[in-house]
Write an enzyme that holds these catalytic residues in place. Structure first.
Site, PDB file in Angstrom:
ATOM      1  N   LYS A  10      15.915  49.547  45.208  1.00  0.00           N
ATOM      2  CA  LYS A  10      15.539  49.770  46.612  1.00  0.00           C
ATOM      3  C   LYS A  10      14.353  48.888  47.046  1.00  0.00           C
ATOM      4  O   LYS A  10      13.632  48.336  46.203  1.00  0.00           O
ATOM      5  CB  LYS A  10      15.205  51.256  46.807  1.00  0.00           C
ATOM      6  N   TYR A  50      24.648  55.806  54.119  1.00  0.00           N
ATOM      7  CA  TYR A  50      24.115  57.161  53.905  1.00  0.00           C
ATOM      8  C   TYR A  50      24.654  58.165  54.923  1.00  0.00           C
ATOM      9  O   TYR A  50      24.017  59.190  55.163  1.00  0.00           O
ATOM     10  CB  TYR A  50      22.587  57.130  53.956  1.00  0.00           C
ATOM     11  N   PHE A  58      15.749  63.945  56.884  1.00  0.00           N
ATOM     12  CA  PHE A  58      15.169  62.691  56.401  1.00  0.00           C
ATOM     13  C   PHE A  58      16.055  61.473  56.653  1.00  0.00           C
ATOM     14  O   PHE A  58      15.725  60.357  56.221  1.00  0.00           O
ATOM     15  CB  PHE A  58      14.842  62.796  54.900  1.00  0.00           C
ATOM     16  N   ARG A  86      22.774  57.855  35.964  1.00  0.00           N
ATOM     17  CA  ARG A  86      21.895  58.909  36.484  1.00  0.00           C
ATOM     18  C   ARG A  86      20.877  59.328  35.418  1.00  0.00           C
ATOM     19  O   ARG A  86      19.731  59.646  35.725  1.00  0.00           O
ATOM     20  CB  ARG A  86      22.708  60.087  37.019  1.00  0.00           C
ATOM     21  N   THR A  92      15.930  62.612  41.175  1.00  0.00           N
ATOM     22  CA  THR A  92      15.719  61.997  42.496  1.00  0.00           C
ATOM     23  C   THR A  92      14.232  61.933  42.856  1.00  0.00           C
ATOM     24  O   THR A  92      13.750  60.927  43.362  1.00  0.00           O
ATOM     25  CB  THR A  92      16.479  62.794  43.580  1.00  0.00           C
ATOM     26  N   ARG A 103      12.890  55.971  37.400  1.00  0.00           N
ATOM     27  CA  ARG A 103      12.104  56.576  38.494  1.00  0.00           C
ATOM     28  C   ARG A 103      10.734  57.049  38.004  1.00  0.00           C
ATOM     29  O   ARG A 103       9.744  56.970  38.748  1.00  0.00           O
ATOM     30  CB  ARG A 103      12.900  57.708  39.149  1.00  0.00           C
ATOM     31  N   ASN A 113      12.147  56.004  46.052  1.00  0.00           N
ATOM     32  CA  ASN A 113      12.340  56.351  44.638  1.00  0.00           C
ATOM     33  C   ASN A 113      13.003  55.244  43.812  1.00  0.00           C
ATOM     34  O   ASN A 113      13.719  55.513  42.858  1.00  0.00           O
ATOM     35  CB  ASN A 113      13.100  57.684  44.516  1.00  0.00           C
ATOM     36  N   HIS A 116      18.929  53.757  43.443  1.00  0.00           N
ATOM     37  CA  HIS A 116      20.003  54.687  43.839  1.00  0.00           C
ATOM     38  C   HIS A 116      21.061  54.694  42.753  1.00  0.00           C
ATOM     39  O   HIS A 116      21.269  53.694  42.075  1.00  0.00           O
ATOM     40  CB  HIS A 116      20.640  54.226  45.160  1.00  0.00           C
ATOM     41  N   GLU A 127      31.265  53.417  47.256  1.00  0.00           N
ATOM     42  CA  GLU A 127      29.991  52.707  47.464  1.00  0.00           C
ATOM     43  C   GLU A 127      30.098  51.245  47.027  1.00  0.00           C
ATOM     44  O   GLU A 127      29.547  50.351  47.683  1.00  0.00           O
ATOM     45  CB  GLU A 127      28.864  53.439  46.727  1.00  0.00           C
TER      46      GLU A 127
HETATM   47  P1  CMP Z   1      19.381  58.380  46.780  1.00  0.00           P
HETATM   48  O1  CMP Z   1      19.830  58.590  45.383  1.00  0.00           O
HETATM   49  O2  CMP Z   1      19.406  56.992  47.291  1.00  0.00           O
HETATM   50  O3  CMP Z   1      20.260  59.297  47.767  1.00  0.00           O
HETATM   51  C1  CMP Z   1      19.775  59.806  48.972  1.00  0.00           C
HETATM   52  C2  CMP Z   1      18.311  59.539  49.146  1.00  0.00           C
HETATM   53  O4  CMP Z   1      17.673  60.327  50.105  1.00  0.00           O
HETATM   54  C3  CMP Z   1      17.586  59.883  47.855  1.00  0.00           C
HETATM   55  O5  CMP Z   1      17.890  58.915  46.881  1.00  0.00           O
HETATM   56  C4  CMP Z   1      16.149  59.959  48.308  1.00  0.00           C
HETATM   57  O6  CMP Z   1      15.520  58.700  48.272  1.00  0.00           O
HETATM   58  C5  CMP Z   1      16.298  60.384  49.753  1.00  0.00           C
HETATM   59  N1  CMP Z   1      15.827  61.748  49.959  1.00  0.00           N
HETATM   60  C6  CMP Z   1      16.333  62.863  49.427  1.00  0.00           C
HETATM   61  N2  CMP Z   1      15.632  63.943  49.864  1.00  0.00           N
HETATM   62  C7  CMP Z   1      14.657  63.457  50.675  1.00  0.00           C
HETATM   63  C8  CMP Z   1      13.616  64.051  51.417  1.00  0.00           C
HETATM   64  N3  CMP Z   1      13.437  65.384  51.410  1.00  0.00           N
HETATM   65  N4  CMP Z   1      12.813  63.259  52.133  1.00  0.00           N
HETATM   66  C9  CMP Z   1      13.004  61.915  52.152  1.00  0.00           C
HETATM   67  N5  CMP Z   1      13.987  61.292  51.475  1.00  0.00           N
HETATM   68  C10 CMP Z   1      14.792  62.051  50.720  1.00  0.00           C
END
Ligand code: CMP
Length: 141
Positions: A10, A50, A58, A86, A92, A103, A113, A116, A127
């Site tokens: 990212k 997304y 968010f 994963r 996450t 992470r 984070n 992905h 995807e």
């Molecule tokens: P990702 O695995 O890319 O999939 C969805 C993304 O949403 C996740 O990683 C996080 O980066 C983001 N995400 C999930 N929950 C929140 C949250 N509460 N606030 C901001 N970003 C979020």
């Protein structure tokens, strides 16, 4: 039989200079890289990718962030690729990520984070197809 997953390094991680280190973790974990490209998503691409999170509070923050700078998208192959990736990236929220995961080592917050990973085989295929054409996937390595 090996299967595929989809990964993104990212904008936070690319911007911090971690692309090479994370690419190396991918190789160290024995993933075959079928394709990789450095790109900057448009806001529309981030919103499309997304879309499943559209109703989440968010969504705006997430799609703005994902289109804020360069990222690297990757199609990966390995036995049980989705769960293996994963495991390699960790939870996450980096606060919950296990020691030695990407992470834990490179992410700064839930929103930013570092990486992905697809959550199911079905989503992995969707995807990958969102960012790569079939001919861009180098399967005969
Ligand atoms: P990702 O695995 O890319 O999939 C969805 C993304 O949403 C996740 O990683 C996080 O980066 C983001 N995400 C999930 N929950 C929140 C949250 N509460 N606030 C901001 N970003 C979020």
């Amino acid at each position: 039989m090996p299967n595929r997953t989809f990964a993104i390094i990212k904008p936070d991680a690319v911007n911090s200079g971690y692309t090479g280190k994370i690419y190396d973790r991918i190789l160290q974990a024995d993933f075959k890289i079928l394709s990789a490209k450095l790109m900057r998503m448009t806001l529309a691409q981030a919103e499309g990718f997304y879309l499943v999170h559209k109703e989440r509070p968010f969504y705006g923050e997430l799609t703005t962030f994902m289109s804020s700078g360069a990222c690297m998208v990757l199609a990966l192959e390995k036995e049980n690729a989705v769960s293996a990736w994963r495991e390699t990236i960790g939870a996450t929220n980096p606060e919950d990520a296990a020691e030695g995961t990407i992470r834990k080592d490179f992410a700064t917050s839930l929103g930013e984070n570092a990486v992905h990973g697809s959550d199911t085989d079905e989503n992995a295929e969707k995807e990958i197809a969102f960012f790569f054409t079939e001919s861009e996937l180098i399967c005969n390595q």
